[in-house]
Design a protein around this motif. Structure first.
Motif, short mmCIF file in Angstrom:
data_model
loop_
_atom_site.label_atom_id
_atom_site.label_comp_id
_atom_site.label_asym_id
_atom_site.label_seq_id
_atom_site.Cartn_x
_atom_site.Cartn_y
_atom_site.Cartn_z
N LEU A 178 0.82 -1.21 0.00
CA LEU A 178 0.00 0.00 0.00
C LEU A 178 0.86 1.26 0.00
O LEU A 178 0.49 2.27 -0.61
CB LEU A 178 -0.95 0.00 1.20
N PHE A 218 -7.26 -4.14 0.43
CA PHE A 218 -6.95 -3.13 -0.59
C PHE A 218 -7.71 -3.52 -1.85
O PHE A 218 -7.49 -4.59 -2.42
CB PHE A 218 -5.44 -3.10 -0.85
N ILE A 233 -0.11 4.55 6.18
CA ILE A 233 -1.20 3.62 5.92
C ILE A 233 -1.97 3.33 7.21
O ILE A 233 -3.20 3.26 7.23
CB ILE A 233 -0.66 2.31 5.32
N ILE A 251 -6.08 3.78 7.92
CA ILE A 251 -6.96 2.71 8.41
C ILE A 251 -7.64 3.14 9.71
O ILE A 251 -8.83 2.89 9.92
CB ILE A 251 -6.14 1.42 8.60
N SER A 256 -15.86 0.87 4.20
CA SER A 256 -15.05 1.08 2.99
C SER A 256 -14.89 2.58 2.79
O SER A 256 -15.75 3.37 3.19
CB SER A 256 -15.70 0.44 1.76
N ASP A 277 -7.00 -7.82 -5.75
CA ASP A 277 -7.22 -7.30 -4.40
C ASP A 277 -6.26 -7.97 -3.43
O ASP A 277 -5.77 -9.08 -3.68
CB ASP A 277 -8.66 -7.55 -3.95
N VAL A 305 -8.30 -6.00 6.88
CA VAL A 305 -8.29 -4.88 5.94
C VAL A 305 -8.03 -5.40 4.53
O VAL A 305 -7.23 -6.32 4.33
CB VAL A 305 -7.22 -3.83 6.31
N TRP A 342 -5.07 -7.20 9.93
CA TRP A 342 -4.28 -6.05 10.37
C TRP A 342 -3.99 -6.11 11.86
O TRP A 342 -2.90 -5.73 12.32
CB TRP A 342 -5.04 -4.77 10.01
N THR A 382 -8.38 2.79 -2.27
CA THR A 382 -9.67 2.29 -1.79
C THR A 382 -9.44 1.13 -0.83
O THR A 382 -8.84 0.12 -1.20
CB THR A 382 -10.56 1.83 -2.96
N LEU A 383 -9.94 1.29 0.39
CA LEU A 383 -9.77 0.27 1.42
C LEU A 383 -11.13 -0.20 1.94
O LEU A 383 -12.10 0.56 1.96
CB LEU A 383 -8.96 0.81 2.60
#
Length: 397
Positions: free
Chosen positions: A285, A340, A383, A387, A372, A327, A338, A332, A296-297
């Protein structure tokens, strides 16, 4: 006991008129004076106002001289009060619901009175105020308003001249609530099936409101029912052309173009996603964020560590089956998974989010939340910060 039975007086004017006194229904046919019933309906419709006796005289006795009309008004209001008292059970308080003072009449709509117009207006206003900052509460208010709307204002009195303007007002309010509810169901509750049902019902009353057709098509797309979306668009376009010689707007046509675009379908088509360790995920990421493209997470969060441990295998298996080959997913933290989502805008993210939510079993739905978000990578945030921001500010199913 029904909701209405909990009140001394219950008046429903949205849809067929219904009057209850301490839970006892008062049938229209039992009224000895039809004008007494009409005056009750009028005062209920104008529950925020105090009505001058002259206005009531002009409305209900316009052909009589003033003195005769005044006597008729006084006698009719007496019959109105008497009817309400007759349906009040022995031993119960008989409140003076129909008030008079200084030449003004009004309905005393206090705490012991259930008036659907009043509650509909309150729920409608509440949903509007909460829509941006508290969408979940806004949705609850919307659904409460829709439950109250059983149909057009005084549906059995379509030819009452004074009711026309009021009927149109509440009809417009109803359509606004339908659109707001559908949007919240699609964007925050991820329940396109319910959104579609609400839109379909509303279209029976307002078949040419384009925003309703757009919401219904969006709902079909969210359910990946692409043939239904195309068929509905074609039927709407045909009706619009035959009735008015018009075409759907550019905004509606774009929805159809997206459906027919093979790339759009390919972007949401599930294949097999990669599951990796957090370190690899974070490094991937970080490299992507350096490209300055939107990131986009999607996240699945648990509140209870025991539940998270119990369902870890099921979550990872579900992600593998529901996501696409490009994807990337990871666990996490003990409470957070999580994902991506590559090559995904907000619309794609919501479709994939809905797909995952639909695949969750009942037990999983009760113990986890799904988020999302599409982030800008211009600010060079870590990152982990992105999150954290998503799970703190995001709105989950």
């Amino acid at each position: 006991m029904t909701q209405s039975a909990a009140y001394a007086l219950s008046l429903r004017l949205l849809g067929p008129f219904r009057l209850e006194v301490y839970g006892n229904v008062v049938p229209d046919k039992n009224w000895k004076s039809k004008k007494a019933l009409l005056i009750l309906k009028y005062l209920a419709a104008r529950y925020q106002e105090k009505i001058p006796s002259d206005v009531l005289i002009d409305m209900f006795w316009q052909d009589a001289d003033f003195e005769t009309a005044s006597r008729n008004l006084h006698g009719t209001v007496h019959l109105l009060r008497k009817t309400l008292r007759e349906y009040t059970p022995n031993g119960f308080i008989k409140p003076p619901w129909i008030q008079f003072g200084n030449g003004l009449y009004w309905l005393e709509a206090q705490e012991n009175v259930f008036l659907d117009l009043q509650r509909f207006a309150t729920s409608s206003k509440k949903s509007e105020l909460l829509e941006e900052k508290k969408p979940r509460q806004a949705l609850a208010a919307c659904l409460a308003a829709l439950e109250l709307y059983r149909g057009s204002f005084l549906a059995e009195d379509l030819y009452l001249e004074w009711a026309g303007e009021i009927r149109e007002y509440y009809h417009k309010q109803y359509l606004e609530i339908v659109l707001r509810t559908s949007k919240l169901l699609l964007d925050y509750e991820f329940n396109p099936k319910k959104a579609a049902s609400i839109c379909e019902s509303a279209l029976k009353h307002e078949p040419y409101l384009e925003e309703l057709h757009q919401m219904l098509i969006r709902s079909y797309i969210s359910m990946e029912r692409f043939p239904n979306a195309i068929l509905h668009f074609n039927a709407y376009a045909k009706a619009l052309s035959e009735e008015f010689g018009l075409e759907p707007s550019a905004k509606t046509k774009i929805l159809l173009q997206e459906i027919k675009d093979p790339h759009f379908r390919e972007r949401i088509k599930p294949t097999t996603a990669k599951i990796c360790e957090r370190e690899i995920f974070e490094a991937t990421l970080s490299r992507f964020a350096a490209t300055k493209q939107p990131l986009t997470l999607l996240a699945i969060a648990f509140d209870d560590s025991k539940q998270a441990r119990k369902y870890t295998g099921e979550i990872l298996s579900l992600l593998t089956k529901s996501l696409r080959k490009d994807d990337l997913a990871t666990q996490w933290s003990p409470l957070l998974f999580v994902v991506f989502l590559s090559d995904s805008d907000k619309k794609c993210a919501l479709l994939i989010q809905e797909r995952i939510y639909t695949a969750l079993g009942t037990n999983l739905k009760n113990c986890c939340r799904i988020y999302s978000h599409v982030f800008s990578t211009e600010g060079a945030k870590k990152i982990s910060d992105l999150i954290k921001e998503m799970t703190e500010k995001g709105i989950a199913r």
